[in-house]
Design a protein around this motif. Structure first.
Motif, PDB file in Angstrom:
ATOM      1  N   TRP A 111       0.821  -1.204   0.000  1.00  0.00           N
ATOM      2  CA  TRP A 111       0.000   0.000   0.000  1.00  0.00           C
ATOM      3  C   TRP A 111       0.855   1.254   0.000  1.00  0.00           C
ATOM      4  O   TRP A 111       2.018   1.241   0.394  1.00  0.00           O
ATOM      5  N   CYS A 112       0.242   2.325  -0.495  1.00  0.00           N
ATOM      6  CA  CYS A 112       0.897   3.630  -0.566  1.00  0.00           C
ATOM      7  C   CYS A 112       0.379   4.531   0.550  1.00  0.00           C
ATOM      8  O   CYS A 112      -0.832   4.675   0.728  1.00  0.00           O
ATOM      9  N   GLN A 113       1.294   5.142   1.280  1.00  0.00           N
ATOM     10  CA  GLN A 113       0.891   6.190   2.209  1.00  0.00           C
ATOM     11  C   GLN A 113       0.220   7.325   1.421  1.00  0.00           C
ATOM     12  O   GLN A 113       0.401   7.464   0.210  1.00  0.00           O
ATOM     13  N   ARG A 114      -0.537   8.144   2.106  1.00  0.00           N
ATOM     14  CA  ARG A 114      -1.258   9.230   1.432  1.00  0.00           C
ATOM     15  C   ARG A 114      -0.298  10.117   0.628  1.00  0.00           C
ATOM     16  O   ARG A 114       0.736  10.538   1.134  1.00  0.00           O
ATOM     17  N   HIS A 128       2.502  10.435   8.174  1.00  0.00           N
ATOM     18  CA  HIS A 128       3.618  10.687   9.084  1.00  0.00           C
ATOM     19  C   HIS A 128       4.014   9.380   9.759  1.00  0.00           C
ATOM     20  O   HIS A 128       3.335   8.355   9.629  1.00  0.00           O
ATOM     21  N   SER A 129       5.119   9.426  10.480  1.00  0.00           N
ATOM     22  CA  SER A 129       5.729   8.204  11.011  1.00  0.00           C
ATOM     23  C   SER A 129       4.905   7.516  12.080  1.00  0.00           C
ATOM     24  O   SER A 129       5.105   6.327  12.348  1.00  0.00           O
ATOM     25  N   GLY A 130       3.978   8.243  12.694  1.00  0.00           N
ATOM     26  CA  GLY A 130       3.157   7.630  13.735  1.00  0.00           C
ATOM     27  C   GLY A 130       1.755   7.299  13.291  1.00  0.00           C
ATOM     28  O   GLY A 130       0.932   6.871  14.110  1.00  0.00           O
ATOM     29  N   GLU A 131       1.457   7.456  12.002  1.00  0.00           N
ATOM     30  CA  GLU A 131       0.114   7.207  11.477  1.00  0.00           C
ATOM     31  C   GLU A 131      -0.164   5.708  11.441  1.00  0.00           C
ATOM     32  O   GLU A 131       0.465   4.965  10.686  1.00  0.00           O
ATOM     33  N   THR A 132      -1.100   5.259  12.260  1.00  0.00           N
ATOM     34  CA  THR A 132      -1.453   3.839  12.299  1.00  0.00           C
ATOM     35  C   THR A 132      -2.888   3.568  11.868  1.00  0.00           C
ATOM     36  O   THR A 132      -3.235   2.432  11.562  1.00  0.00           O
ATOM     37  N   VAL A 151      -2.826 -12.964   8.468  1.00  0.00           N
ATOM     38  CA  VAL A 151      -2.196 -11.764   7.928  1.00  0.00           C
ATOM     39  C   VAL A 151      -0.861 -11.566   8.628  1.00  0.00           C
ATOM     40  O   VAL A 151      -0.755 -11.704   9.852  1.00  0.00           O
ATOM     41  N   VAL A 152       0.172 -11.245   7.846  1.00  0.00           N
ATOM     42  CA  VAL A 152       1.454 -10.838   8.411  1.00  0.00           C
ATOM     43  C   VAL A 152       1.758  -9.431   7.921  1.00  0.00           C
ATOM     44  O   VAL A 152       1.340  -9.035   6.828  1.00  0.00           O
ATOM     45  N   LEU A 153       2.467  -8.682   8.727  1.00  0.00           N
ATOM     46  CA  LEU A 153       2.816  -7.303   8.405  1.00  0.00           C
ATOM     47  C   LEU A 153       4.318  -7.207   8.181  1.00  0.00           C
ATOM     48  O   LEU A 153       5.106  -7.730   8.980  1.00  0.00           O
ATOM     49  N   ILE A 154       4.715  -6.543   7.106  1.00  0.00           N
ATOM     50  CA  ILE A 154       6.127  -6.362   6.789  1.00  0.00           C
ATOM     51  C   ILE A 154       6.357  -4.886   6.513  1.00  0.00           C
ATOM     52  O   ILE A 154       5.646  -4.274   5.715  1.00  0.00           O
ATOM     53  N   GLY A 155       7.345  -4.295   7.188  1.00  0.00           N
ATOM     54  CA  GLY A 155       7.562  -2.865   7.012  1.00  0.00           C
ATOM     55  C   GLY A 155       9.019  -2.483   7.016  1.00  0.00           C
ATOM     56  O   GLY A 155       9.857  -3.146   7.629  1.00  0.00           O
ATOM     57  N   PHE A 156       9.298  -1.374   6.343  1.00  0.00           N
ATOM     58  CA  PHE A 156      10.648  -0.846   6.220  1.00  0.00           C
ATOM     59  C   PHE A 156      10.712   0.571   6.776  1.00  0.00           C
ATOM     60  O   PHE A 156       9.850   1.403   6.462  1.00  0.00           O
ATOM     61  N   SER A 157      11.706   0.828   7.596  1.00  0.00           N
ATOM     62  CA  SER A 157      11.986   2.170   8.081  1.00  0.00           C
ATOM     63  C   SER A 157      10.731   2.801   8.682  1.00  0.00           C
ATOM     64  O   SER A 157      10.181   2.276   9.645  1.00  0.00           O
ATOM     65  N   MET A 158      10.229   3.905   8.133  1.00  0.00           N
ATOM     66  CA  MET A 158       9.027   4.529   8.662  1.00  0.00           C
ATOM     67  C   MET A 158       7.865   3.558   8.721  1.00  0.00           C
ATOM     68  O   MET A 158       7.091   3.535   9.696  1.00  0.00           O
ATOM     69  N   GLY A 159       7.684   2.753   7.664  1.00  0.00           N
ATOM     70  CA  GLY A 159       6.615   1.764   7.660  1.00  0.00           C
ATOM     71  C   GLY A 159       6.774   0.746   8.767  1.00  0.00           C
ATOM     72  O   GLY A 159       5.782   0.264   9.334  1.00  0.00           O
ATOM     73  N   GLY A 160       8.012   0.411   9.105  1.00  0.00           N
ATOM     74  CA  GLY A 160       8.265  -0.480  10.227  1.00  0.00           C
ATOM     75  C   GLY A 160       7.908   0.166  11.550  1.00  0.00           C
ATOM     76  O   GLY A 160       7.350  -0.482  12.454  1.00  0.00           O
ATOM     77  N   ASN A 161       8.213   1.450  11.693  1.00  0.00           N
ATOM     78  CA  ASN A 161       7.846   2.164  12.915  1.00  0.00           C
ATOM     79  C   ASN A 161       6.332   2.176  13.092  1.00  0.00           C
ATOM     80  O   ASN A 161       5.814   1.964  14.195  1.00  0.00           O
ATOM     81  N   GLN A 162       5.614   2.414  12.003  1.00  0.00           N
ATOM     82  CA  GLN A 162       4.149   2.404  12.079  1.00  0.00           C
ATOM     83  C   GLN A 162       3.631   1.039  12.515  1.00  0.00           C
ATOM     84  O   GLN A 162       2.715   0.946  13.340  1.00  0.00           O
ATOM     85  N   ILE A 163       4.196  -0.026  11.962  1.00  0.00           N
ATOM     86  CA  ILE A 163       3.742  -1.367  12.315  1.00  0.00           C
ATOM     87  C   ILE A 163       3.988  -1.663  13.791  1.00  0.00           C
ATOM     88  O   ILE A 163       3.091  -2.153  14.508  1.00  0.00           O
ATOM     89  N   LYS A 261       8.005  12.391  20.033  1.00  0.00           N
ATOM     90  CA  LYS A 261       7.760  11.707  21.302  1.00  0.00           C
ATOM     91  C   LYS A 261       6.559  10.777  21.222  1.00  0.00           C
ATOM     92  O   LYS A 261       6.610   9.627  21.678  1.00  0.00           O
ATOM     93  N   LYS A 262       5.470  11.246  20.615  1.00  0.00           N
ATOM     94  CA  LYS A 262       4.244  10.459  20.576  1.00  0.00           C
ATOM     95  C   LYS A 262       4.253   9.390  19.483  1.00  0.00           C
ATOM     96  O   LYS A 262       3.509   8.402  19.582  1.00  0.00           O
ATOM     97  N   SER A 263       5.068   9.562  18.469  1.00  0.00           N
ATOM     98  CA  SER A 263       5.038   8.663  17.311  1.00  0.00           C
ATOM     99  C   SER A 263       6.115   7.596  17.327  1.00  0.00           C
ATOM    100  O   SER A 263       6.061   6.661  16.522  1.00  0.00           O
TER     101      SER A 263
END
Length: 338
Positions: A111-114, A128-132, A151-163, A261-263
């Motif tokens: 999927w593509c972030q907005r 943003h990096s904290g958008e879940t 379902v499994v989730l796979i993420g890289f960098s920012m996408g990993g932080n979100q996961i 801090k929050k994200s």
């Protein structure tokens, strides 16, 4: 069941995994080369052209999803793959992981972030990096057909932080079908990561991110002239400057520091309830020591933390004639042994 390199044997009780024996070809033991080579020179992993889907979000925006079908037959398993900052669903690292997942018997939803899929999103806010919530929307949409049992989730960098944040911030919200997660090169302490990228030696990375971010702000300023002021792009010398002026105010944060801090996902790691692999290379040019959460892994039996000596940031180049990178092999091993 956990995966370990066949050449080594270990006995331990806590899921900080031993340093893997990943050793890239000699040029890629340089962290910057390992980071820059894949996006610039890697041959794009070969996959059939995906079906693209456009879905609505609860706040009247939209997300784009590329759907790749399992190469082993009709599947009831799905891998949701999340890209990094200023990435998209057809980046080479995303396609490489989608190829791994479909070969392992999963359908893949990349999927593509907005505003990252070639279309500007409808609202003044973007991603943003904290958008879940958007990740949850993608998962819920894919499960709405009742087609998938796992379902499994796979993420890289920012996408990993979100996961990681998603899994730990509200575990009861995570659908029961979500069985595992794999993340790579995760800036799980955003403030510490920003300080690293602000160093003069990291200027090339800062400018790479800002190229796309500046363009998005200029477009948003035309669409929302009373809410976005593109002239504030002048004088931005760090990601903190950008996040103070743009990311924070349009997403409800007090400032960039409050946003970081929050994200940051590190604070949510103790609450993850499903098997989750976090791989951060020791030579990652983006990551500060705060992004290596050994304590959290030692105290949460569901969090498996691994620190290869090499890899750079979303690099992990391998000397493989089939264009398979080590990160893809590592994810396959972890998911294949659940």
């Amino acid at each position: 069941m956990l995966y370990f390199p066949e050449t080594q044997s270990y006995t331990f009780s806590m899921p900080v995994l031993p340093t893997p024996d990943y050793l890239p070809p000699l040029p890629f033991r340089n962290a910057d080369l390992a980071t820059l080579y894949p996006p610039l020179f890697r041959t794009s992993p070969s996959l059939p052209i995906p079906g693209r889907e456009r879905i609505e979000t609860p706040d009247n925006d939209f997300l784009l999803i590329d759907r790749h079908r399992s190469r082993t037959g009709i599947s009831r398993k799905l891998a949701v793959i999340s890209h990094g900052l200023e990435g998209h669903s057809r980046k080479k690292y995303v396609l490489g992981m989608a190829r791994m997942a479909t070969g392992l018997g999963y359908d893949a939803a990349c999927w593509c972030q907005r505003s990252c899929g070639g279309e500007v999103n409808r609202l003044v806010r973007s991603y943003h990096s904290g958008e879940t919530n958007d990740l949850h929307t993608v998962i819920s949409h894919c499960l709405s057909s009742d087609r998938y049992d796992e379902v499994v989730l796979i993420g890289f960098s920012m996408g990993g932080n979100q996961i990681l944040k998603y899994l730990g911030e509200a575990p009861d919200r995570v659908p029961q079908q979500v069985a595992a997660a794999v993340t790579f090169s995760v800036p799980c302490d955003l403030a510490a990561t920003e300080r690293v990228i602000a160093r003069p030696s990291r200027r090339i990375y800062f400018e790479y991110f800002m190229r796309g971010l500046r363009e998005k702000i200029r477009i948003k300023a035309k669409l929302f002239p009373n809410e976005v002021d593109a002239t504030q792009l002048n004088g931005i010398h760090s990601l903190l400057d950008f996040d103070d002026r743009y990311t924070a105010p349009v997403n409800g944060f007090r400032d960039g520091t409050d946003y970081y801090k929050k994200s940051s996902s590190r604070q949510f790691l103790p609450f993850i309830r499903i098997p989750t692999l976090l791989v951060n290379a020791q030579d990652d040019p983006f990551l500060a020591p705060e992004c290596f959460p050994e304590h959290e892994a030692q105290t949460n039996s569901n969090l498996f933390f691994e620190m290869p000596k090499y890899g750079g940031h979303v690099g992990f180049v391998s000397n493989d004639e089939n264009n398979v990178y080590w990160s893809e092999s590592r994810a396959q091993a972890f998911l294949g042994n659940l």
